[in-house]
Design an enzyme around this catalytic site. Structure first.
Site, PDB file in Angstrom:
ATOM      1  CD  GLU A  81      17.185   3.371  40.977  1.00 27.40           C
ATOM      2  OE1 GLU A  81      16.456   3.532  41.971  1.00 27.40           O
ATOM      3  OE2 GLU A  81      16.810   3.614  39.818  1.00 27.40           O
ATOM      4  CB  SER A 139      11.038 -17.752  38.136  1.00 27.26           C
ATOM      5  OG  SER A 139      11.121 -16.702  37.178  1.00 27.26           O
ATOM      6  CE  LYS A 153      11.435  -6.722  39.368  1.00 27.23           C
ATOM      7  NZ  LYS A 153       9.994  -6.655  39.735  1.00 27.23           N
ATOM      8  CE1 TYR A 183       9.396 -18.242  43.295  1.00 28.87           C
ATOM      9  CE2 TYR A 183      11.413 -17.735  42.111  1.00 28.87           C
ATOM     10  CZ  TYR A 183      10.142 -17.385  42.499  1.00 28.87           C
ATOM     11  OH  TYR A 183       9.616 -16.181  42.121  1.00 28.87           O
ATOM     12  CE  LYS A 195       6.633  -6.030  33.925  1.00 27.93           C
ATOM     13  NZ  LYS A 195       6.201  -6.603  35.208  1.00 27.93           N
ATOM     14  CE  LYS A 247      12.598 -10.574  40.967  1.00 23.55           C
ATOM     15  NZ  LYS A 247      11.151 -10.306  41.158  1.00 23.55           N
TER      16      LYS A 247
END
Length: 329
Positions: A239, A280, A196, A319, A223, A254
């Site tokens: 990871e 998104s 991510k 989505y 972040k 992601k």
């Protein structure tokens, strides 16, 4: 040798192209993300995500029934909680009668065969909008893992089939897997957000859940200390392999489109299903361009999800899931 070999013979018409197509999209490929809020009869459009909504539990029930009729077999749940329930410890996330726990039960009661995946992260419950507990201006890894494991357990008790830690804390998959096993939830799967990235494509999602990091002195404003640097490729493999060693059943990349090279690298390196989250910002960009008349919405949407699957995705959280399935059906 030309002209004995003419590749265009297999492109002569739609039937021929369909016959030899290598990558096929079906309803089985999709996970539908759903945003849940308190209340009754609530259907709030997300301003930065046209035609996407926050739903109260009664309308969530109707939505999952419609998704199942379309052939979609999995949903990924996110909750938007009231600010007064947020703190630095994620206490509300562990509430057995919390919104997430009730949302899980709502979906399972409405469509028992629907695969329910749940977001395991502190940011919707954090007064700071971060994915971990903060102390002295730092996100504390191991204390956060303990909360994430308890959160995952509470979701499993409520009926979740798959818990999906999206935080990127080191070692959290092991903590979650160990607690689930100790408590008898050995059949609850883990879908790890393994690669991510600290991406600028998450903006509309944070609007949807009101979960952006707050601008407070001495608190990180992004972040980047836990999500991955988007310049890194080999780190994604490390990871992912670590998450598998710790007990992940599914691994995720992601965002999607800007990271298809990572999807293929991971697909080549592992022997578990690879999920991709078409996020998104990717959704919002196409919606905006289509609204301007600059792009053909359905054609580009289908091309994008096909590209994600062609790159190696075993499943796609998108989505566009409902729109794609309506189109291909």
């Amino acid at each position: 040798m030309y002209p004995l070999r003419r590749n265009r013979r297999l492109r002569t018409n739609e039937s021929m192209r369909n016959l030899v197509r290598e990558t096929i999209i079906s309803p089985n490929d999709f996970i539908a993300p759903l945003f849940v809020v308190e209340g009754k009869g609530v259907k709030e459009e997300i301003a930065s995500m046209p035609n996407y909504y926050r739903l109260s539990l009664d309308l969530l029930q109707k939505e999952v029934k419609e998704l199942r009729k379309l052939g979609i077999k999995s949903v990924l749940l996110f909750v938007k909680v009231d600010d007064k329930l947020k703190d630095n410890s994620g206490k509300e996330a562990l509430n057995p009668d919390g919104l997430m726990q009730r949302a899980i039960k709502t979906v399972k009661d409405a469509v028992p065969e629907m695969i329910v995946m749940t977001d395991v992260a502190m940011d919707p419950f954090s007064s700071f909008g971060h994915d971990g507990i903060i102390s002295e201006g730092k996100i504390i890894n191991d204390d956060t893992n303990a909360v994430l494991a308890e959160m995952a357990l509470s979701h499993a008790k409520a009926g979740a089939d798959v818990v999906a830690p999206s935080d990127m804390m080191d070692g959290r998959i092991f903590e979650i897997r160990t607690l689930l096993e100790d408590e008898g939830f050995c059949d609850t799967a883990i879908m790890a957000y393994s690669a991510k990235y600290a991406s600028a494509f998450y903006g509309p999602f944070r609007d949807a859940l009101d979960s952006a990091p707050v601008d407070v002195k001495d608190i990180p404003k992004d972040k980047k200390t836990y999500q991955m640097d988007f310049g890194n490729r080999e780190e994604a493999i490390r990871e992912t392999l670590m998450d598998i060693d710790e007990g992940a059943d599914i691994v995720m990349v992601k965002p999607g489109l800007c990271y298809l090279d990572i999807v293929r690298e991971i697909k080549n390196a592992v022997h578990v299903p690879v999920a991709v989250y078409q996020v998104s910002g990717e959704y919002a960009m196409l919606k905006a361009a289509a609204e301007k008349g600059w792009l053909n919405h359905d054609a580009v949407m289908l091309e994008q999800v096909t590209a994600i699957k062609r790159a190696g995705a075993s499943m796609i959280a998108s989505y566009f899931a409902k729109d794609v399935v309506k189109l291909i059906n």
